[in-house]
Design a protein around this motif. Structure first.
Motif, PDB file in Angstrom:
ATOM      1  N   GLY A  33      -8.433  -4.016  -2.981  1.00 43.31           N
ATOM      2  CA  GLY A  33      -7.959  -2.929  -2.138  1.00 43.31           C
ATOM      3  C   GLY A  33      -8.831  -2.711  -0.916  1.00 43.31           C
ATOM      4  O   GLY A  33      -8.623  -1.751  -0.170  1.00 43.31           O
ATOM      5  N   GLU A  66      -7.017   1.224  -8.721  1.00 46.19           N
ATOM      6  CA  GLU A  66      -6.114   1.579  -7.627  1.00 46.19           C
ATOM      7  C   GLU A  66      -6.131   3.063  -7.293  1.00 46.19           C
ATOM      8  O   GLU A  66      -5.310   3.515  -6.495  1.00 46.19           O
ATOM      9  CB  GLU A  66      -4.692   1.095  -7.910  1.00 46.19           C
ATOM     10  N   SER A  70      -9.802  -1.048  -6.136  1.00 43.10           N
ATOM     11  CA  SER A  70      -9.979  -1.569  -7.485  1.00 43.10           C
ATOM     12  C   SER A  70     -11.402  -2.091  -7.628  1.00 43.10           C
ATOM     13  O   SER A  70     -12.089  -2.368  -6.647  1.00 43.10           O
ATOM     14  CB  SER A  70      -8.987  -2.705  -7.759  1.00 43.10           C
ATOM     15  N   ARG A  73       0.828  -1.216   0.000  1.00 36.89           N
ATOM     16  CA  ARG A  73       0.000   0.000   0.000  1.00 36.89           C
ATOM     17  C   ARG A  73       0.854   1.254   0.000  1.00 36.89           C
ATOM     18  O   ARG A  73       0.451   2.290  -0.515  1.00 36.89           O
ATOM     19  CB  ARG A  73      -0.911  -0.011   1.230  1.00 36.89           C
TER      20      ARG A  73
END
Length: 770
Positions: free
Chosen positions: A102, A474, A479, A33
């Motif tokens: 994500g 992203e 996502s 991340r």
């Protein structure tokens, strides 16, 4: 130090491998991340996972030290192993889920996925790599066998033979104190990360989300939503304007506005729609209600927000508190069909389409896929719909129509069929394939309109192109779409082309998917009676307008969006966000510190909206039974009286059509009088029979909400149900039979002036069909 074989097996066979798994995954997520500032951010983000593992270790140690019985220690070890196995599997799933979307994993997602495993397994299987399956297998194998192998080894060593005379009370008390302390601090949100769910251990998030399963409301709604069940449409009086008669709605799957040429002239992904936009009404700022297809369809086709919870309750019988567009237009003579190139076996799409009132539904299962490429794990490329669209038009009569095409090709995993070519739109392979899918749908749209021209339908058809939701790559660390509340996920295309009025217009104020139905109705020259939609025709939007969006994942995120400012709330999982969309369309500069005086009002308005929507769905389910109870028979009922044993009397029925046609939706309302209390176990059955075959239409009355054992003596119950005579049946006579049965005691006898089949089935009617 371990004192016996069970303790050795627990520490080295469960705690150590589970700890390595949990911490390895968390370290990977933290560094994947990025944004590790200050220096102590990484330890802070890993803290909850370390403490969660230590909680498991401490409580397990305390349990093992609390007894001198080897048998009990074995039971404790087995229980700990089961916990470790479930935890290990959860970690693999949650880590993979984060890698793909994500987003963090929680109990709501687990319940939804497991509860619909027959639907979700194919999706899960297609997204999980072979390496991930192997990893899952290794984790299960290690946690299943290592501890018992170590115990067996230790039992053979003289140094590990155990003195079982007494438990070690000091270790037990220490373990309990340490366990409670670690558990308490594992729940504390991280300091270095605003997104608290990311900073907490997966198992902690799972535990904390238990409380949300029971939550139904937040802040009392200032506006009480009215049911739209009684809506009707009527032609606008004294209207001489030339208007189209028919409607074709093309729903653009996973299409974000910023990746279309219509909204971004720097890319050439949608040249056909860009050219069409010059002669169309285009909403520059159209927004999704919920970025998930089944939910978005409700906003687009029913004119109101879906229920703002994860389950697709809108597909259940009676799940929609509104009459949707196809149902409304049927009152004024419209035929309707819903086509999709995706499977029907996901989230009960047939139930949702039927609730909306479509006459026909043509999913992938009714199509021949030979010669077409797969688009993704849900189905095939959209061109597969074209021959079935043509066949439906050629087979129908002269009535006006509503056609709806749900495209599929842009959905993850973006296989980008090559029917219309493949181009270099982006350097990243996945993003390039996604943009190629947008080009594909653009060319599919061109072919669809050409088909309407060839069929002579073009000039009299209103074409509506609208996105079901966007797609993220992203941006903001997310996502796909389900949990994306930022512009890539919620800003969608909306383009309306009217061949009778080919003038280019741009609507610059915010609009929503719930505006599509009122826009179409007014465009066609209809006005509403007995109620109004929460949305409005898009040309009535104004600079003060606020629209709302809500993530599909349970209590994750929602937003209120105005002409300039957008407020995002994360249900306490992270801090609020405020963006100036005119100056900062990419949402990079959070203005929340500058808007502190307004945050409380923003939040109350947003939560009030959420509660008003969900309250409508709750109230509709409660009121629906009451709406089907009568003291006397209403007017317009076709009398057909007979007794169903000593339990009830069938008084008559209403039917929505005088002519039965294959593939057309037939709606019948039966009226019953309860003669006495009915014991549990007796059920209603309805059979539709022709020479071709028969339909089992058995049902629990009032859409499953008013079973026979709840009928009160002396009341009249109205029970409406719908069905379709299959298109592959040969024309002939259709007979509807009805009765009451018990699985152990059989059917009740039929008496009265009514025809029966000799098997305790009463004939409600017999009509020809074609």
């Amino acid at each position: 130090m371990p004192r016996n074989a069970e303790e050795l097996a627990f520490w080295w066979g469960l705690v150590v491998p589970l700890g390595l798994l949990v911490l390895s995954f968390k370290v990977w997520r933290v560094f994947e991340r990025g944004e590790l500032n200050p220096w102590w951010a990484a330890p802070d983000l890993i803290r909850s996972d370390i403490l969660a593992v230590l909680t498991f270790a401490a409580f397990g140690w305390a349990a093992l030290r609390s007894t001198s019985s080897r048998t009990i220690r074995v039971v404790v070890l087995g229980t700990a192993q089961l916990i470790a196995l479930l935890w290990g599997v959860l970690e693999v799933i949650a880590n993979h889920f984060f890698a793909v979307t994500g987003s963090t994993f929680d109990l709501h997602l687990l319940i939804f996925s497991v509860g619909r495993l027959d639907e979700t397994f194919s999706v899960i299987a297609s997204e999980v790599s072979t390496a991930s399956w192997v990893l899952l297998g290794v984790v299960v194998a290690v946690l299943a066998m290592l501890c018992w192998a170590l115990r067996a080894w230790a039992r053979k060593q003289e140094s590990w033979t155990t003195n079982d005379e007494h438990p070690v009370r000091f270790g037990m008390r220490t373990g309990l104190i340490a366990g409670f302390g670690c558990a308490l601090f594992a729940v504390v949100p991280p300091v270095a990360e605003d997104y608290s769910a990311f900073g907490r251990a997966n198992v902690v998030n799972m535990a904390l989300s238990v409380q949300d399963v029971r939550v139904t409301g937040d802040i009392e709604a200032e506006i009480v939503r009215q049911s739209l069940d009684d809506l009707q449409v009527a032609p606008i009086g004294d209207d001489d304007k030339e208007r189209p008669t028919n409607v074709a709605i093309i729903i653009l799957e996973s299409t974000r506005a910023q990746s279309m040429t219509v909204y971004n002239e720097s890319i050439e992904t949608t040249p056909f729609l860009d050219g069409l936009a010059e002669y169309s009404t285009v909403a520059d700022r159209a927004y999704v209600t919920v970025p998930h297809t089944s939910k978005a369809l409700v906003g687009i086709l029913c004119g109101l927000e879906p229920r703002l919870r994860m389950p697709i309750t809108e597909a259940l019988p009676g799940g929609l508190p509104a009459r949707c567009l196809p149902d409304l237009l049927a009152d004024v003579g419209y035929e309707s069909v819903f086509l999709q190139s995706a499977t029907e076996r996901f989230e009960d799409r047939p139930g949702l389409v039927d609730n909306m009132g479509y006459d026909d539904f043509i999913p992938l299962e009714r199509m021949n896929s030979a010669g077409y490429e797969e688009a993704n794990y849900f189905g095939y490329e959209d061109a597969i719909m074209l021959p079935y669209s043509r066949a439906w038009h050629e087979a129908r009569g002269d009535d006006p129509f509503l056609t709806t095409y749900l495209t599929l090709t842009p959905h993850h995993d973006y296989l980008a069929p090559r029917r219309y070519g493949r181009f270099d739109f982006a350097a990243d392979d996945e993003f390039n394939r996604y943009k190629n899918t947008l080009y594909y749908v653009d060319q599919f749209s061109r072919e669809l309109i050409e088909q309407y021209e060839e069929l002579g339908l073009f000039d009299d058809t209103l074409f509506v192109f609208v996105g079901d939701h966007g797609e993220a790559f992203e941006e903001h660390g997310r996502s796909q779409h389900d949990n994306v509340i930022w512009e890539p996920g919620v800003h969608i295309p909306l383009l309306i082309f009217d061949p009778t009025d080919p003038e280019g217009r741009r609507i610059v104020d915010p609009v929503s998917q719930i505006d599509v139905v009122p826009t179409i109705l007014e465009w066609l020259g209809f006005e509403l009676e007995h109620g109004e939609f929460p949305g409005m025709p898009i040309w009535d939007s104004h600079p003060e307008r606020t629209v709302y969006a809500h993530c599909w994942y349970e209590r994750r995120c929602m937003a209120k969006i105005g002409k300039r400012y957008k407020y995002i709330d994360h249900f306490g999982q992270r801090g609020a966000e405020v963006y100036d969309l005119l100056e900062d369309p990419g949402e990079q500069n959070n203005l929340v510190a500058q808007k502190q005086d307004e945050i409380r009002d923003f939040r109350n308005e947003l939560y009030g909206w959420r509660e008003s929507v969900n309250a409508l769905y709750r109230r509709e389910q409660t009121d629906q039974v009451d709406d089907h109870i009568y003291e006397e028979l209403p007017d317009g009922v076709i009398e057909n009286t007979f007794e169903l044993g000593d339990f009830a009397r069938h008084l008559g029925y209403q039917i929505n059509t005088d002519e039965l046609r294959r593939g057309r939706r037939i709606t019948i309302t039966h009226y019953y009088e309860a003669l006495q209390p009915i014991p549990t176990g007796w059920e209603l059955f309805i059979h539709g029979v022709s020479e071709s075959d028969w339909l089992n239409l058995d049902r629990v009355p009032v859409d499953g909400m008013h079973p026979l054992d709840e009928w009160e003596e002396g009341t009249i119950i109205a029970d409406e149900h719908s069905f379709r005579i299959p298109r592959d049946w040969s024309p002939g006579d259709f007979t509807l039979y009805l009765g009451i049965f018990h699985r152990d005691e059989g059917r009740v006898p039929i008496s009265g002036d009514v025809e029966t089949d000799g098997e305790d089935r009463a004939v409600v009617f017999e009509k020809p069909f074609r």
